[in-house]
Design an enzyme around this catalytic site. Sequence first.
Site, PDB file in Angstrom:
ATOM      1  N   CYS A   1      28.015  -2.660 -67.559  1.00  0.00           N
ATOM      2  CA  CYS A   1      27.075  -1.558 -67.871  1.00  0.00           C
ATOM      3  C   CYS A   1      27.658  -0.242 -67.403  1.00  0.00           C
ATOM      4  O   CYS A   1      28.472  -0.199 -66.473  1.00  0.00           O
ATOM      5  CB  CYS A   1      25.752  -1.734 -67.141  1.00  0.00           C
ATOM      6  SG  CYS A   1      24.852  -3.202 -67.612  1.00  0.00           S
ATOM      7  N   THR A   2      27.251   0.815 -68.097  1.00  0.00           N
ATOM      8  CA  THR A   2      27.593   2.183 -67.675  1.00  0.00           C
ATOM      9  C   THR A   2      26.324   3.021 -67.756  1.00  0.00           C
ATOM     10  O   THR A   2      25.649   3.006 -68.793  1.00  0.00           O
ATOM     11  CB  THR A   2      28.665   2.795 -68.583  1.00  0.00           C
ATOM     12  OG1 THR A   2      29.837   1.971 -68.561  1.00  0.00           O
ATOM     13  CG2 THR A   2      29.026   4.203 -68.137  1.00  0.00           C
ATOM     14  N   THR A 177      29.241   2.309 -63.065  1.00  0.00           N
ATOM     15  CA  THR A 177      29.508   1.125 -63.882  1.00  0.00           C
ATOM     16  C   THR A 177      29.012  -0.075 -63.080  1.00  0.00           C
ATOM     17  O   THR A 177      27.806  -0.242 -62.934  1.00  0.00           O
ATOM     18  CB  THR A 177      31.001   1.005 -64.256  1.00  0.00           C
ATOM     19  OG1 THR A 177      31.789   0.981 -63.063  1.00  0.00           O
ATOM     20  CG2 THR A 177      31.429   2.181 -65.128  1.00  0.00           C
ATOM     21  N   ASN A 178      29.934  -0.854 -62.495  1.00  0.00           N
ATOM     22  CA  ASN A 178      29.469  -2.012 -61.709  1.00  0.00           C
ATOM     23  C   ASN A 178      30.276  -2.164 -60.418  1.00  0.00           C
ATOM     24  O   ASN A 178      30.462  -3.284 -59.931  1.00  0.00           O
ATOM     25  CB  ASN A 178      29.579  -3.300 -62.538  1.00  0.00           C
ATOM     26  CG  ASN A 178      28.711  -3.257 -63.780  1.00  0.00           C
ATOM     27  OD1 ASN A 178      29.179  -2.932 -64.862  1.00  0.00           O
ATOM     28  ND2 ASN A 178      27.414  -3.534 -63.628  1.00  0.00           N
ATOM     29  N   ARG A 191      35.961   1.011 -66.357  1.00  0.00           N
ATOM     30  CA  ARG A 191      35.241   1.813 -67.363  1.00  0.00           C
ATOM     31  C   ARG A 191      34.843   3.159 -66.778  1.00  0.00           C
ATOM     32  O   ARG A 191      34.397   4.067 -67.488  1.00  0.00           O
ATOM     33  CB  ARG A 191      33.995   1.028 -67.832  1.00  0.00           C
ATOM     34  CG  ARG A 191      34.331  -0.149 -68.732  1.00  0.00           C
ATOM     35  CD  ARG A 191      33.162  -1.114 -68.875  1.00  0.00           C
ATOM     36  NE  ARG A 191      33.061  -2.008 -67.739  1.00  0.00           N
ATOM     37  CZ  ARG A 191      32.034  -2.055 -66.917  1.00  0.00           C
ATOM     38  NH1 ARG A 191      31.016  -1.243 -67.072  1.00  0.00           N
ATOM     39  NH2 ARG A 191      32.015  -2.899 -65.885  1.00  0.00           N
TER      40      ARG A 191
END
Lengths: 253, 119
Positions: A1-2, A177-178, A191
């Site tokens: 995810c972003t 992001t993560n 990312r």
Amino acid sequence: CTSIVAEDNKGNLFHGRNLDFGLFMGWDVKNKSWIISEKLKPLVVNLDFKRNNQTVFKSTNFAGYVGMLTGIKPHIFTLTMNERFSLDGGYIGILEWILGKRDGMWMSFLTRSVLENAHSYEEAKTRLAQTKLLAPAYFILGGNQTGQGCIITRSRLLSIDMLEIDLKLGRWYVLETNYDHWEEPLFLDDRRTPGMKCMNQTTQKNISLKTMYDVLSTKPVLNKLTTYTTLMQVSEGKLESYIRDCPNPCMPW
Amino acid sequence: QFIPPYTEDCRTEMYPPNGPTFRGAVSWYTVDLDLPPSKRWTALITDKKTDLVNMIQAIKDLAYAFVPSGRLIELVDITLVSVIFPLTFSLNLYYIFLIPFCNLGEVVLFNIFYEVFTV
């Protein structure tokens, strides 16, 4: 995810996110896609939660999932959450729960409770930072006044860090992001760098929902796990979502 | 860039969404919080039940791949509900479950997948 919260040079706040999910849960060799990500895409819906015929909050959900991963309390705050991995993870929280120690909250029900019951950015921030969880998480919160944008890095028990927009420092957006923002992301899954490169290229003057969508459409911020993109503008009470695809060549995550 | 990690120059003019990266718009549903849980989700779940069953089946196929005996599925369908849920949310889930097409334990698993996935 972003997830990204950004403030333009007029003080407008924009919040956008890519929901990436389905990693390692079955790869469709023929179609070069993740099986679960493809099964989730038809389930993406926008929900308008009303009471006395007034909107209380809006969210983007997977049908059948009653918790919240992406939502807006119109004119008050916007909220997304990203997955955080830690050895002190959800399995410990679940084990404690099964053994009867039930003082922690399921992550997506905390976000739902905050969207339904919090009445300000500050109140939402306090609850997201201080409520005991069953699993670690990143909460990305946008408010309705200048400088109100933050990433809350959570362990199960503590709020480990809070990174806020700070215009004096030139930090006009926060992007998660993560990975913990003080750590380098896994080199195979970076990312953050391309996301920040595109935000910096966009500049604060030009940030808008449109240009934020451009950033969230750039590979590998857009990847094979990306099920949907949501754009939110708190001042307009606006939430827009789009189901995504990532044409080859495209990173698997 | 045609080699991993498949990065590209920052995209522009992608909005309004169109082209190969845009699969479709997202439909809107109203959830009326004045209604009892049994009525709130009916329209949404009725429209999406086939997709939901397909998604849950994909997870079950994955579970069978890991545990061919089906014990993992049984664990979810039989024990998960009794050990997991705070009353309030289980009421919500319970009513989703009442739309007779899938097992409550599977709906519960779907709703705690965030914590489970960190395993």
